[in-house]
Design a protein around this motif. Structure first.
Motif, mmCIF file in Angstrom:
data_model
loop_
_atom_site.group_PDB
_atom_site.id
_atom_site.type_symbol
_atom_site.label_atom_id
_atom_site.label_comp_id
_atom_site.label_asym_id
_atom_site.label_seq_id
_atom_site.Cartn_x
_atom_site.Cartn_y
_atom_site.Cartn_z
ATOM 1 N N GLY A 156 0.790 -1.220 0.000
ATOM 2 C CA GLY A 156 0.000 0.000 0.000
ATOM 3 C C GLY A 156 0.821 1.267 0.000
ATOM 4 N N MET A 157 0.096 2.396 0.075
ATOM 5 C CA MET A 157 0.715 3.712 0.088
ATOM 6 C C MET A 157 0.367 4.425 1.387
ATOM 7 S SD MET A 157 0.184 5.188 -3.791
ATOM 8 C CE MET A 157 1.173 4.573 -5.134
ATOM 9 N N ILE A 158 1.016 5.552 1.608
ATOM 10 C CA ILE A 158 0.703 6.395 2.745
ATOM 11 C C ILE A 158 0.037 7.667 2.219
ATOM 12 C CG2 ILE A 158 2.973 7.537 2.765
ATOM 13 C CD1 ILE A 158 2.798 7.520 5.838
ATOM 14 N N GLU A 159 -1.031 8.099 2.875
ATOM 15 C CA GLU A 159 -1.732 9.315 2.454
ATOM 16 C C GLU A 159 -1.489 10.407 3.486
ATOM 17 O OE1 GLU A 159 -5.846 9.297 0.692
ATOM 18 O OE2 GLU A 159 -6.285 10.457 2.511
ATOM 19 N N LEU A 160 -1.127 11.581 2.989
ATOM 20 C CA LEU A 160 -0.791 12.710 3.854
ATOM 21 C C LEU A 160 -1.643 13.922 3.502
ATOM 22 C CD1 LEU A 160 3.101 12.500 3.629
ATOM 23 C CD2 LEU A 160 1.698 11.786 5.565
ATOM 24 N N VAL A 167 -2.531 26.471 6.563
ATOM 25 C CA VAL A 167 -3.231 26.640 5.283
ATOM 26 C C VAL A 167 -3.108 25.336 4.484
ATOM 27 C CG1 VAL A 167 -3.363 27.930 3.124
ATOM 28 C CG2 VAL A 167 -2.814 29.122 5.269
ATOM 29 N N PHE A 168 -4.234 24.779 4.072
ATOM 30 C CA PHE A 168 -4.250 23.514 3.348
ATOM 31 C C PHE A 168 -3.558 23.648 1.995
ATOM 32 C CE2 PHE A 168 -6.579 20.701 0.302
ATOM 33 C CZ PHE A 168 -6.121 19.490 0.804
ATOM 34 N N MET A 169 -2.633 22.712 1.717
ATOM 35 C CA MET A 169 -1.956 22.674 0.420
ATOM 36 C C MET A 169 -2.548 21.574 -0.463
ATOM 37 S SD MET A 169 2.080 23.267 1.407
ATOM 38 C CE MET A 169 2.582 22.802 -0.255
ATOM 39 N N TYR A 170 -2.449 20.318 -0.009
ATOM 40 C CA TYR A 170 -2.961 19.207 -0.815
ATOM 41 C C TYR A 170 -2.964 17.931 0.012
ATOM 42 C CZ TYR A 170 2.077 18.299 -1.462
ATOM 43 O OH TYR A 170 3.411 18.086 -1.261
ATOM 44 N N ARG A 171 -3.648 16.915 -0.537
ATOM 45 C CA ARG A 171 -3.519 15.549 -0.041
ATOM 46 C C ARG A 171 -2.675 14.773 -1.034
ATOM 47 N NH1 ARG A 171 -7.093 13.846 4.004
ATOM 48 N NH2 ARG A 171 -8.767 15.360 4.475
ATOM 49 N N ALA A 210 7.406 8.452 -5.507
ATOM 50 C CA ALA A 210 6.494 7.589 -6.263
ATOM 51 C C ALA A 210 5.041 7.912 -5.973
ATOM 52 C CB ALA A 210 6.796 6.118 -5.960
ATOM 53 N N PRO A 211 4.576 9.135 -6.292
ATOM 54 C CA PRO A 211 3.187 9.500 -6.009
ATOM 55 C C PRO A 211 2.213 8.744 -6.905
ATOM 56 C CG PRO A 211 4.223 11.209 -7.333
ATOM 57 C CD PRO A 211 5.313 10.229 -6.959
ATOM 58 N N GLN A 212 1.010 8.521 -6.372
ATOM 59 C CA GLN A 212 -0.017 7.841 -7.154
ATOM 60 C C GLN A 212 -0.441 8.693 -8.338
ATOM 61 O OE1 GLN A 212 -4.021 7.496 -5.469
ATOM 62 N NE2 GLN A 212 -3.987 5.307 -5.937
ATOM 63 N N THR A 213 -0.501 10.009 -8.127
ATOM 64 C CA THR A 213 -0.906 10.937 -9.185
ATOM 65 C C THR A 213 0.324 11.698 -9.678
ATOM 66 O OG1 THR A 213 -3.064 11.214 -8.146
ATOM 67 C CG2 THR A 213 -2.410 12.874 -9.767
ATOM 68 N N LEU A 214 0.609 11.614 -10.963
ATOM 69 C CA LEU A 214 1.822 12.217 -11.496
ATOM 70 C C LEU A 214 1.799 13.737 -11.469
ATOM 71 C CD1 LEU A 214 2.608 9.852 -14.514
ATOM 72 C CD2 LEU A 214 3.605 9.854 -12.220
ATOM 73 N N SER A 215 0.628 14.330 -11.216
ATOM 74 C CA SER A 215 0.567 15.788 -11.114
ATOM 75 C C SER A 215 1.166 16.300 -9.811
ATOM 76 C CB SER A 215 -0.884 16.267 -11.236
ATOM 77 O OG SER A 215 -1.681 15.714 -10.200
ATOM 78 N N HIS A 216 1.423 15.410 -8.849
ATOM 79 C CA HIS A 216 2.111 15.815 -7.625
ATOM 80 C C HIS A 216 3.590 15.998 -7.944
ATOM 81 C CE1 HIS A 216 -1.028 15.725 -4.645
ATOM 82 N NE2 HIS A 216 -1.406 14.511 -5.014
ATOM 83 N N ARG A 217 4.023 17.241 -7.924
ATOM 84 C CA ARG A 217 5.383 17.578 -8.324
ATOM 85 C C ARG A 217 6.139 18.175 -7.151
ATOM 86 N NH1 ARG A 217 6.093 14.386 -11.580
ATOM 87 N NH2 ARG A 217 8.023 15.445 -12.161
ATOM 88 N N PRO A 218 7.467 18.191 -7.206
ATOM 89 C CA PRO A 218 8.232 18.870 -6.155
ATOM 90 C C PRO A 218 7.863 20.351 -6.080
ATOM 91 C CG PRO A 218 9.672 17.487 -7.503
ATOM 92 C CD PRO A 218 8.337 17.525 -8.199
ATOM 93 N N ILE A 219 7.903 20.906 -4.883
ATOM 94 C CA ILE A 219 7.587 22.323 -4.695
ATOM 95 C C ILE A 219 8.564 22.914 -3.686
ATOM 96 C CG2 ILE A 219 5.823 21.758 -2.952
ATOM 97 C CD1 ILE A 219 4.308 24.290 -3.869
ATOM 98 N N VAL A 220 9.019 24.132 -3.959
ATOM 99 C CA VAL A 220 9.943 24.845 -3.076
ATOM 100 C C VAL A 220 9.151 25.884 -2.296
ATOM 101 C CG1 VAL A 220 12.020 26.255 -2.945
ATOM 102 C CG2 VAL A 220 11.837 24.486 -4.697
ATOM 103 N N LEU A 221 9.313 25.878 -0.968
ATOM 104 C CA LEU A 221 8.568 26.761 -0.078
ATOM 105 C C LEU A 221 9.531 27.636 0.723
ATOM 106 C CD1 LEU A 221 6.135 24.069 1.369
ATOM 107 C CD2 LEU A 221 5.597 25.720 -0.431
ATOM 108 N N PRO A 222 9.069 28.796 1.199
ATOM 109 C CA PRO A 222 9.908 29.594 2.106
ATOM 110 C C PRO A 222 10.098 28.848 3.422
ATOM 111 C CG PRO A 222 7.692 30.508 1.981
ATOM 112 C CD PRO A 222 7.772 29.449 0.916
ATOM 113 N N ASP A 223 11.277 29.003 4.031
ATOM 114 C CA ASP A 223 11.531 28.274 5.271
ATOM 115 C C ASP A 223 11.105 29.050 6.514
ATOM 116 O OD1 ASP A 223 13.451 30.227 5.547
ATOM 117 O OD2 ASP A 223 15.163 28.861 5.621
ATOM 118 N N SER A 224 10.298 30.068 6.310
ATOM 119 C CA SER A 224 9.815 30.856 7.446
ATOM 120 C C SER A 224 8.562 30.273 8.078
ATOM 121 C CB SER A 224 9.520 32.292 6.996
ATOM 122 O OG SER A 224 8.601 32.306 5.915
#
Length: 299
Positions: A156-160, A167-171, A210-224
């Motif tokens: 199986g996979m893990i869902e986060l 602020v909600f970003m995604y599942r 290895a995301p289930q949905t290929l639209s989940h891409r790396p994202i860079v966020l501020p470290d604040s």
């Protein structure tokens, strides 16, 4: 900055490390420095003719720590010494080595140059995180490279559920998620197709594994901000999940647990001999071969 007392930390699992450690120690003594040898290094190499200290004593006594090994050895020393502000210089006795940048053959000359004041200081950010269940903190840790959340078993996979400052970003459903510093962008994150970040950036990188949905891409966020990652589902409840803080793991994550991650209060300082270049390291370590222009042949 004057380096009167210098500690040596080695990857003691390596056979034959005693000779280069002793050579390095003699170089330091000849330069007028007092030498300390980290306890596990001394015990496993037999280099006990110098004062032997644990990390706590190194943190209180040393002006500089020389780390001889691979990036894993450097990461372990950085985690232990970050709170004491002892700077580190890395000598590569490993394989790839993105942050242990001095080749072993050049170690003595490079170290003498550093002791004579010919060096640059680079400050690297770290991460701190905790695992929370029903309002209770079960585990906390720090990481120089990354915090990794993944499934503990093979099924199986893990869902986060991922939030930044509430602020909600995604599942995301995947094998795991890497939360990386810029330093860690050349580690597991790179193997998972994440981007390379310059270490001077004030950023946190999220890279799905290895995301289930290929639209989940790396994202860079501020470290604040603070990341809140809640485990909302596990592919197999009995398999659980785990969180890794560099080399330290908590393997008892359950559905509903929340992992909070933010930039750590402490940073780590790396010492580099003059002429160090992050881009030169990338060219050499990643084998970015190309025909050089005439003025680039010696870079």
């Amino acid at each position: 900055m004057h380096f009167k007392t210098v500690a040596i930390v080695g990857r003691y699992q390596d056979s034959g490390l005693d000779a280069p450690v002793r050579s390095l120690a003699r170089t330091l003594v000849n330069a007028g420095c007092s030498v300390l040898v980290e306890a596990a290094t001394a015990r496993n190499t037999g280099v006990t003719e110098f004062p032997v200290c644990d990390y706590a004593e190194i943190g209180s006594r040393a002006d500089l720590a020389v780390v001889m090994g691979g990036d894993g050895t450097m990461i372990g020393a950085a985690r232990e010494l970050a709170h004491s502000k002892v700077p580190l210089v890395g000598i590569n006795h490993g394989r790839l080595g993105f942050i242990t940048d001095i080749p072993l053959n050049d170690a003595n000359d490079a170290l003498v140059s550093v002791l004579n004041g010919h060096y640059d200081i680079e400050e690297r950010s770290m991460l701190e995180g905790r695992v929370v269940r029903d309002g209770q903190v079960l585990y906390s840790g720090v990481a120089l490279n990354d915090v990794v959340i993944n499934r503990a078993g093979r099924g199986g996979m893990i869902e986060l559920r991922v939030e930044l400052d509430g602020v909600f970003m995604y599942r995301q459903r995947a094998d795991g998620l890497i939360i990386s510093t810029p330093t860690g962008s050349t580690a597991y994150s790179l193997a998972a197709s994440g981007p390379i970040l310059h270490p001077s950036l004030n950023a946190i990188l999220l890279v799905p594994v290895a995301p289930q949905t290929l639209s989940h891409r790396p994202i860079v966020l501020p470290d604040s901000g603070t990341l809140n990652l809640t485990i909302t589902a596990l592919g197999r409840v009995e398999s659980g999940g785990s969180v890794h803080f560099d080399m330290q793991a908590w393997s008892d994550c359950q559905q509903g647990d929340r992992i909070d991650v933010r930039r750590a209060r402490n940073t780590i300082r790396f010492i580099h001999p003059k002429g160090y270049s992050f881009f030169s390291t990338l060219r050499h370590k990643l084998d970015w071969n190309r025909m050089p222009l005439p003025n680039e042949e010696n870079e």
